[in-house]
Design an enzyme around this catalytic site. Structure first.
Site, PDB file in Angstrom:
ATOM      1  N   TYR A  19      78.565  38.658  37.215  1.00 25.61           N
ATOM      2  CA  TYR A  19      78.658  38.756  35.760  1.00 25.61           C
ATOM      3  C   TYR A  19      79.185  40.128  35.332  1.00 25.61           C
ATOM      4  CZ  TYR A  19      75.917  34.499  35.026  1.00 25.61           C
ATOM      5  OH  TYR A  19      75.474  33.215  34.991  1.00 25.61           O
ATOM      6  N   LYS A  53      43.091  42.675  40.608  1.00 23.71           N
ATOM      7  CA  LYS A  53      43.550  42.146  39.317  1.00 23.71           C
ATOM      8  C   LYS A  53      44.997  41.672  39.433  1.00 23.71           C
ATOM      9  CE  LYS A  53      44.754  46.840  37.888  1.00 23.71           C
ATOM     10  NZ  LYS A  53      44.144  48.083  37.373  1.00 23.71           N
TER      11      LYS A  53
HETATM   12  C1  LIG Z   1      43.937  49.110  38.383  1.00 25.34           C
HETATM   13  C2  LIG Z   1      42.756  50.001  38.430  1.00 25.34           C
HETATM   14  C3  LIG Z   1      42.408  50.664  39.618  1.00 25.34           C
HETATM   15  C4  LIG Z   1      43.270  50.650  40.856  1.00 25.34           C
HETATM   16  O1  LIG Z   1      44.350  51.549  40.693  1.00 25.34           O
HETATM   17  P1  LIG Z   1      45.422  51.818  41.875  1.00 25.34           P
HETATM   18  O2  LIG Z   1      46.291  52.878  41.342  1.00 25.34           O
HETATM   19  O3  LIG Z   1      46.152  50.531  42.068  1.00 25.34           O
HETATM   20  O4  LIG Z   1      44.626  52.199  43.064  1.00 25.34           O
HETATM   21  C5  LIG Z   1      41.221  51.370  39.625  1.00 25.34           C
HETATM   22  N1  LIG Z   1      40.434  51.451  38.515  1.00 25.34           N
HETATM   23  C6  LIG Z   1      40.755  50.841  37.363  1.00 25.34           C
HETATM   24  C7  LIG Z   1      39.860  50.976  36.181  1.00 25.34           C
HETATM   25  C8  LIG Z   1      41.937  50.105  37.278  1.00 25.34           C
HETATM   26  O5  LIG Z   1      42.260  49.509  36.122  1.00 25.34           O
END
Ligand SMILES: *Cc1c(COP(=O)(O)O)cnc(C)c1O
Length: 369
Positions: free
Chosen positions: A253, A34
């Site tokens: 800055y 994702k």
């Molecule tokens: C993002 C996600 C994962 C992966 O999690 P990590 O901590 O990056 O391994 C797994 N299951 C779901 C439902 C997620 O949303």
């Protein structure tokens, strides 16, 4: 060309995937890609993930982009569909859906599709975010199994951990027990990266690693290398100026960094508009031509100032590594008061992308002289 670039190392990604496999034995793997593979550009990562059983994304938009790019395996939508109109596309493109909410079952009950969908029924075992409560899971399962759009034999059960990154956390044991106690048929999935690494009893039929694929430890006080992982993304740029400052002279800055003594300062072409965190304080580690140096003063939109070590021979054009190979992203995340997940997925679109290892980039730099 401005040098700000992420170098994506597919050999490291393959290595990390093999580390997942080594830990989970026969469990099937859902590679979580994702948010554009946590900022690693999911389409570029596909060749290294060709062998995984499923890919998982946050939305159908992300799934369609991967399908167009040639992803072969079924793709899991981790929040399911947001609108009923997405369901025929799921059937057509072999997308599997999480079902976490009664409204999604209503959409499925009304849908007439050319192919039945595989649904992953999400149970809230203690995360307190998405999913049916354990006591409501049976009724939800029944209604789902009655939907003509769903293939009843392929309904799976999933849940998500809230605190699996804390290896001694008893809440994770409670989540495991609540999930295990569900008296429903179907393959099961619970483990994120923290589950894969710290909770072998959570591996079940399917594991869902994300962050560990990219070489980062899911635990707040550990590094990817301690889990045998290698960084996939290296964020690099170059020095565009080098100058000497007098004792007491301010840099940047707000003038809140002043040279304690005569200092050599390098200016690098990277800033918060590239995704380098504006909250990184003076002293945050950077590598200049492979040597440790420190951020000096506030991060600007397009630039940072770096305090080069005494006697530094760094010059304009020298490569600067902000994180990745040689400098774990966890170090920078901690300094900036955030987590590696956020830094990785916030690298902005104007940063160039190249495949290779950061050594390749180094070779290119050297060849340029
Ligand atoms: C993002 C996600 C994962 C992966 O999690 P990590 O901590 O990056 O391994 C797994 N299951 C779901 C439902 C997620 O949303």
């Amino acid at each position: 060309m401005r040098a700000a670039t992420i170098v994506i190392d597919l050999a490291a990604l393959r290595h990390n995937l093999s580390e997942v496999r080594r830990r989970v034995g026969r469990s099937k793997i859902v590679a979580v890609v994702k948010a554009d593979a946590y900022g690693h550009r999911a389409v570029l990562c596909l060749p290294a993930l060709a062998e995984v059983d499923r890919l998982a994304v946050a939305s159908i938009e992300e799934a369609l982009a991967l399908r167009v790019a040639g992803a072969k395996q079924p793709i899991l939508l981790l929040e399911g569909v947001f609108e009923a109109e997405e369901l025929p596309l799921c059937a057509r493109h072999d997308f599997e859906i999480v079902v976490h909410e009664p409204g999604q079952i209503e959409m499925l009950a009304r849908a007439r599709l050319k192919r039945r969908l595989t649904a992953w029924l999400k149970v809230d075992s203690g995360m307190g975010r998405l999913g049916f409560r354990p006591e409501a899971a049976r009724a939800a399962w029944r209604r789902l199994a009655d939907c003509p759009a769903v293939s009843p034999h392929s309904i799976r059960l999933m849940s998500h951990f809230a605190r699996a990154d804390e290896p001694t956390e008893t809440e994770t044991r409670h989540q495991l027990m609540r999930f295990k106690a569900l008296d429903l048929p179907g393959e099961r999935s619970l483990a994120n990266s923290a589950g894969v690494i710290f909770w072998p009893e959570s591996h079940a039929d399917w594991v869902r690693p994300g962050i560990m694929l990219y070489g980062v430890s899911p635990a707040a006080n550990r590094y990817g290398a301690e889990e045998g992982l290698k960084p996939v993304m290296t964020l690099t740029t170059r020095l565009i100026a080098v100058k000497d400052v007098e004792p007491g002279e301010p840099v940047g800055y707000g003038g809140n960094w002043r040279a304690e003594a005569a200092r050599r300062i390098g200016i690098a072409a990277i800033g918060y508009a590239d995704g380098y965190p504006r909250h990184a304080p003076s002293g945050t580690a950077v590598l200049v031509a492979g040597k440790q140096a420190k951020l000096a003063g506030r991060v600007s939109m397009d630039m940072i100032a770096i305090e080069l070590g005494a006697g530094s021979e760094a010059k304009v054009g020298d490569p600067v590594v902000l994180w990745g190979d040689g400098l774990p992203v966890e170090v920078v995340a901690r300094a900036a008061g955030t987590i590696a997940y956020e830094l990785l997925c916030r690298v902005s679109a104007r940063v160039h992308v190249c495949l290779g290892s950061s050594e390749d980039v180094w070779d290119v730099e050297q060849a340029r002289g």
